[in-house]
Design a protein around this motif. Sequence first.
Motif, PDB file in Angstrom:
ATOM      1  N   TYR A  32      -3.624  10.287   2.279  1.00 58.54           N
ATOM      2  CA  TYR A  32      -3.791   9.681   0.960  1.00 58.54           C
ATOM      3  C   TYR A  32      -2.845   8.484   0.815  1.00 58.54           C
ATOM      4  N   ALA A  33      -3.361   7.422   0.202  1.00 58.72           N
ATOM      5  CA  ALA A  33      -2.535   6.257  -0.127  1.00 58.72           C
ATOM      6  C   ALA A  33      -2.151   6.344  -1.598  1.00 58.72           C
ATOM      7  N   TYR A  34      -0.872   6.232  -1.863  1.00 59.78           N
ATOM      8  CA  TYR A  34      -0.338   6.237  -3.231  1.00 59.78           C
ATOM      9  C   TYR A  34       0.083   4.809  -3.549  1.00 59.78           C
ATOM     10  N   ILE A  35      -0.472   4.249  -4.625  1.00 60.05           N
ATOM     11  CA  ILE A  35      -0.361   2.818  -4.882  1.00 60.05           C
ATOM     12  C   ILE A  35       0.091   2.574  -6.310  1.00 60.05           C
ATOM     13  N   GLY A  36       1.229   1.906  -6.463  1.00 58.24           N
ATOM     14  CA  GLY A  36       1.692   1.507  -7.783  1.00 58.24           C
ATOM     15  C   GLY A  36       0.998   0.239  -8.241  1.00 58.24           C
ATOM     16  N   HIS A  37       0.727   0.150  -9.543  1.00 54.69           N
ATOM     17  CA  HIS A  37       0.006  -1.001 -10.092  1.00 54.69           C
ATOM     18  C   HIS A  37       0.938  -1.946 -10.834  1.00 54.69           C
ATOM     19  N   MET A  38       0.640  -3.245 -10.727  1.00 56.65           N
ATOM     20  CA  MET A  38       1.414  -4.241 -11.441  1.00 56.65           C
ATOM     21  C   MET A  38       0.884  -4.488 -12.848  1.00 56.65           C
ATOM     22  N   VAL A  45      -4.308   7.115  -6.473  1.00 59.46           N
ATOM     23  CA  VAL A  45      -4.348   7.828  -5.202  1.00 59.46           C
ATOM     24  C   VAL A  45      -5.697   7.532  -4.551  1.00 59.46           C
ATOM     25  N   VAL A  46      -5.661   7.068  -3.309  1.00 58.69           N
ATOM     26  CA  VAL A  46      -6.875   6.721  -2.575  1.00 58.69           C
ATOM     27  C   VAL A  46      -6.941   7.594  -1.325  1.00 58.69           C
ATOM     28  N   ASP A  47      -8.059   8.292  -1.160  1.00 63.65           N
ATOM     29  CA  ASP A  47      -8.298   9.107   0.024  1.00 63.65           C
ATOM     30  C   ASP A  47      -8.648   8.166   1.181  1.00 63.65           C
ATOM     31  N   VAL A  48      -7.775   8.113   2.202  1.00 62.18           N
ATOM     32  CA  VAL A  48      -8.003   7.223   3.337  1.00 62.18           C
ATOM     33  C   VAL A  48      -8.181   8.012   4.634  1.00 62.18           C
ATOM     34  N   GLY A 131      -2.715  16.682  -2.218  1.00 59.08           N
ATOM     35  CA  GLY A 131      -2.568  15.229  -2.168  1.00 59.08           C
ATOM     36  C   GLY A 131      -3.292  14.445  -3.227  1.00 59.08           C
ATOM     37  N   ASN A 132      -4.434  14.967  -3.688  1.00 55.45           N
ATOM     38  CA  ASN A 132      -5.243  14.207  -4.652  1.00 55.45           C
ATOM     39  C   ASN A 132      -4.918  14.542  -6.103  1.00 55.45           C
ATOM     40  N   THR A 133      -3.935  15.404  -6.323  1.00 56.01           N
ATOM     41  CA  THR A 133      -3.593  15.783  -7.697  1.00 56.01           C
ATOM     42  C   THR A 133      -2.074  15.834  -7.871  1.00 56.01           C
ATOM     43  N   GLY A 404      -6.588  -8.295  -5.224  1.00 58.55           N
ATOM     44  CA  GLY A 404      -7.700  -8.025  -4.320  1.00 58.55           C
ATOM     45  C   GLY A 404      -7.890  -6.607  -3.862  1.00 58.55           C
ATOM     46  N   GLY A 405      -7.040  -5.667  -4.285  1.00 56.52           N
ATOM     47  CA  GLY A 405      -7.230  -4.283  -3.887  1.00 56.52           C
ATOM     48  C   GLY A 405      -6.509  -3.925  -2.602  1.00 56.52           C
ATOM     49  N   LEU A 406      -6.969  -2.854  -1.960  1.00 53.81           N
ATOM     50  CA  LEU A 406      -6.365  -2.306  -0.754  1.00 53.81           C
ATOM     51  C   LEU A 406      -7.174  -2.728   0.466  1.00 53.81           C
ATOM     52  N   TYR A 407      -6.490  -3.323   1.445  1.00 51.98           N
ATOM     53  CA  TYR A 407      -7.107  -3.710   2.706  1.00 51.98           C
ATOM     54  C   TYR A 407      -6.554  -2.819   3.812  1.00 51.98           C
TER      55      TYR A 407
END
Length: 415
Positions: A32-38, A45-48, A131-133, A404-407
Amino acid sequence: MKADFASHMRLVGHSDQGGRADGVQLMVHNGYAYIGHMFSKGFSVVDVRDPSKPNTVAYVPAPANTWNIHLQTHDDLLLVINAKDMFAASEFQDEREYYQGALGSKVGTAEAAGRERNWTSGLAVYDISKGNTPRQIGFMPIDGGGIHRVWYVGGRWAYASALIDGFSDYIFITIDMSDPTRPREAGRFWLPGMNLARAESPSWPASRRNGLHHPIVHGDLAYCAWRDAGLVVLDVADRTAPKLVTHRNWSPPFGGGTHNCLPLPGRDLLVVLDEAVLDHQEDGEKFIWMFDVRDPANPVSISTFPQPDEIDYVRKPGHFGPHNLHENRPGSFVSETLIFATYQNAGVRVFDTRDPYRPQEVGAYVPPQPDRLMDHRPNRANVIQSCDVFVDANGLIYSTDYNGGLYILEFDGLR
């Protein structure tokens, strides 16, 4: 999705993070990718687990007027910063105001009396065994603007930059994580002149941001990126009483904004990145530097990394220059020769440092113009601003963008 430029790198997957395509710091942990937002507040949380089809599975909103831009993962813990949402505040709609002068005074933390504090400040701790919660289990409040960025790789100690009442800007603190449900501050360090509550007087011009961005700790040494004050190395053998080893600053004549200090301990080297913070190099040309630190008390600069030059990125809208490094966290891809960096409007870059006196670029990926603008500040261009980069143990590269999101990328030099 066709890249604006690619060299030895290809796109594996992309995510708009559930419509919240702005991202700052990310961690990839157990699929899982955990991503803070500006700008979208909170974190996602993004399942990768299938990197070609990343899927957003959770969003955790931030408290009112608060941002969660930086975070850390280790074992089943996720640490998330809470601080005033600076880029939503009226006083920082002109970005120059955020990057110059004593931040504490501007947000009302140096002279807190009479100023309303309508945000949450401190460190939140989440259980991510599922991971997703994410489930919040602890919180460490601080009196002030909040925490900016944390370094935590497990065990008892975390380290952070904190904007605390009475100080001119962010200082270094150690955090005791022995009970994750009750993290607590254990020690602190600041540069002389920062403690306004004790009537210390800054020795630097009022226009400068002499505050800690964040530390990276290896053993008993903390390598601290102190923005316009450059590099500060601390002895943290006693976590309750950090001590200065050395302080080096090359600004002026260079533009400041020191953002990452990455030790390569097996080679006695230190990679130091100065962040570009304004458009069109208004704040000067910024570099990634290589230091020889065989004597930690006497770091010596021995080279700079080459700058992207396949087009004139200075004239391209947005910031051009270094922003972040992959920081060789335990459990991720760890290399003392390959360095991964984001260059904002010039995308993601990979450098070979086997010859530390002549670093060479060996890979690049510049995403195309984003579908829409996420940055809500006035007069911002709809342009990529590659922000953070994380490389997992398998060598896949994950990069966030303000718009642009997650690459998810692959570098062919790892095959």
